[in-house]
Write an enzyme that holds these catalytic residues in place. Structure first.
Site, mmCIF file in Angstrom:
data_model
loop_
_atom_site.group_PDB
_atom_site.id
_atom_site.type_symbol
_atom_site.label_atom_id
_atom_site.label_comp_id
_atom_site.label_asym_id
_atom_site.label_seq_id
_atom_site.Cartn_x
_atom_site.Cartn_y
_atom_site.Cartn_z
ATOM 1 N N PHE A 191 0.812 -1.218 0.000
ATOM 2 C CA PHE A 191 0.000 0.000 0.000
ATOM 3 C C PHE A 191 0.845 1.267 0.000
ATOM 4 O O PHE A 191 0.341 2.340 -0.302
ATOM 5 C CB PHE A 191 -0.987 -0.028 1.185
ATOM 6 C CG PHE A 191 -0.624 0.831 2.351
ATOM 7 C CD1 PHE A 191 0.259 0.387 3.313
ATOM 8 C CD2 PHE A 191 -1.171 2.093 2.485
ATOM 9 C CE1 PHE A 191 0.588 1.177 4.398
ATOM 10 C CE2 PHE A 191 -0.851 2.902 3.568
ATOM 11 C CZ PHE A 191 0.042 2.439 4.520
ATOM 12 N N LYS A 192 2.131 1.178 0.299
ATOM 13 C CA LYS A 192 2.997 2.357 0.258
ATOM 14 C C LYS A 192 2.962 3.034 -1.119
ATOM 15 O O LYS A 192 3.177 4.241 -1.227
ATOM 16 C CB LYS A 192 4.443 1.985 0.587
ATOM 17 C CG LYS A 192 4.654 1.257 1.910
ATOM 18 C CD LYS A 192 4.476 2.160 3.105
ATOM 19 C CE LYS A 192 4.930 1.514 4.408
ATOM 20 N NZ LYS A 192 4.073 0.387 4.848
#
Ligand SMILES: *Cc1c(COP(=O)(O)O)cnc(C)c1O
Length: 498
Positions: A110-111
């Protein structure tokens, strides 16, 4: 819209200044002076937007020194064709709840949702603040952030990035992702030691005035890509709007219905974005904070005491192995009625005594919005297996922690409000643990062999971002001692200047 520091509300900066600075000089974090509001009618008007346009709309309410056209261009560049799903953050119905997948970017975690856009926001912010030097991003990583920052910053004009990872501290897929990184402005080194050693090495560089001066004469200004930067937090608010609107489009919610969100939490950035979305008028109900065995946040919400003096566990959800959740300071600022003196007192106690206590009144107010729980390694593994057996859906270990905590929450409260579990990584990024959960008897092999076995066992395709690593040249094989990190940075900059 201005930004104030959580430790000095009189210090006001613009959004561009907040993004370039990262951290406030008083040690505090920048927060918006107020929360923009979205009405139900505003949400109705956003139903037709695609992901980039939705993100542009949300960003536009905060980044007031960017024009709408600029933000449209930036969000298109970030979310246009870098993701392997046209929804960018697809939401799937799964049994009773829904799952939002935030792992369709180039590094499968998700970064990417923030680090695909931060470099564009950074470049524009540098210009707006009149900075003429190039920006040098230094990152110490325990795995996911380093690769996501490399992918985001590679070949971005006016920037360069150097990543340090602990030689023994990252998974083999994570290491492979980093050492095969392409781009003319990137460098990657392994550091002798663990993540804390790498992190302390980077902090020393940031605090070394002599080094900063030399870096300055080479035409660079230091900055960081970690999750305390406002430019990393604000893009995360957008996907909560997107998820809610997707549920409405799918007929699973009616505009105005409330939605719980369940977030696997480490540094408290992802779930803080959900809290901000709620303050902005998005009809969110409970914000469920899920931790692994490093359950300092669970104890905090349940007792009012944040106590970092405890054993550290290495788990199968390493991105949540954290004892100091930096972004919690932004929530504390709101909880304390924006009283910076109170925040300063707590943060001082944390750094000198390793703990602080907020008192029952504030704790009671916090649990109006939040519920916190934790999951053991065994529970997370059993959850991967159970969800796969009942729904043929494959969860990575971080997402499984969230799912397990959601099930505890439901059993404990009987709450039947619609709920959204946030999935933060592709199961292929942690393939051997996931494979072990669904097919316990398979033997080991290299990264690609395990990915293929997982693909066969789950009947899901190996993501391109993993398959493409096979056979890629190893470009970054250099290593250094922590005390040499500063010299390594200088010699790399000199090489780039030639
Ligand atoms: C970074 C990360 C988390 C934790 O997110 P925070 O914003 O730090 O709370 C959870 N899961 C994965 C896969 C991550 O990479």
């Amino acid at each position: 819209m201005h930004y104030v520091s959580t430790r000095d509300a009189k210090r006001q900066v613009s959004s561009a200044e907040a993004i370039v600075a990262g951290l406030s000089p008083d040690g505090g974090l920048f927060v918006p002076e107020c929360f923009p509001r979205f009405s139900i009618e505003d949400l109705a008007g956003m139903l037709k937007l695609d992901y980039s346009a939705c993100a542009s709309k949300v960003l536009g309410t905060y980044l007031s020194d960017f024009t709408h056209q600029e933000l449209d261009e930036i969000t298109k560049a970030a979310y246009g064709d870098n993701f392997d799903n046209t929804d960018i953050a697809p939401v799937r119905a799964l049994g009773g709840e829904s799952v939002m997948e935030l792992f369709h970017g180039p590094t499968l975690a998700f970064k990417d949702m923030a680090l695909q856009i931060l470099p564009h926001l950074m470049s524009a912010s540098i210009q707006k603040t009149g900075e003429t030097r190039k920006v040098l991003i230094l990152v110490a990583t325990s795995g996911d952030t380093g690769k996501a920052a490399l992918e985001g910053y590679k070949n971005v004009p006016g920037t360069a990035i150097i990543v340090f990872y602990p030689r023994e501290g990252v998974s083999s897929a994570q290491k492979l992702q980093m050492i095969t990184q392409e781009g003319s402005n990137v460098a990657v080194y392994s550091v002798e030691g663990n993540f804390d050693d790498a992190q302390n090495g980077v902090k020393r560089i940031f605090c070394d005035d002599g080094l900063a001066q030399t870096i300055d004469t080479l035409g660079y200004k230091l900055s960081s890509a970690n999750s305390i930067n406002w430019g990393r937090l604000v893009p995360q608010i957008a996907y909560y709007f997107w998820a809610y609107l997707t549920e409405v489009r799918a007929g699973r919610l009616t505009l105005g219905d409330r939605l719980n969100v369940v977030v696997p939490t480490g540094n408290f950035g992802n779930i803080l974005a959900a809290y901000y979305a709620k303050r902005m008028g998005l009809p969110l109900a409970k914000l469920i904070c899920a931790s692994n065995s490093n359950n300092v946040l669970t104890d905090f919400f349940n007792t009012g005491a944040y106590d970092s003096r405890r054993s550290f566990f290495k788990t199968s959800s390493p991105s949540m192995d954290i004892l100091i959740s930096s972004n919690l300071e932004r929530l504390l600022f709101e909880a304390a009625g924006r009283d910076e003196e109170t925040v300063k007192r707590w943060m001082k106690a944390l750094s000198t005594q390793g703990r602080y206590e907020v008192g029952e009144e504030i704790r009671a107010a916090l649990i109006g919005d939040f519920y916190a729980g934790c999951s053991t390694e065994e529970e997370a593994k059993a959850t991967i297996q159970r969800v796969f057996e009942s729904s043929s859906y494959l969860m990575d270990p971080h997402t499984a922690v969230a799912q397990a905590v959601y099930e505890q929450y439901k059993a404990e409260t009987g709450d039947s409000t619609a709920s959204l579990v946030v999935s933060t990584a592709s199961p292929y990024k942690f393939a051997s643990d996931v494979l072990l959960a669904i097919a316990p008897s398979v033997e080991e092999g290299d990264e690609f062999a395990i990915a293929k076995k997982l693909s066969e066992a789950s009947k899901t395709p190996v993501p391109f971002a993993i398959a493409a690593l096979e056979g890629k040249p190893r470009l970054h094989t250099e290593s250094c001692a922590t005390e040499d990190m500063g010299d390594v940075v200088l010699s790399k900059l000199r090489a780039w200047c030639e």
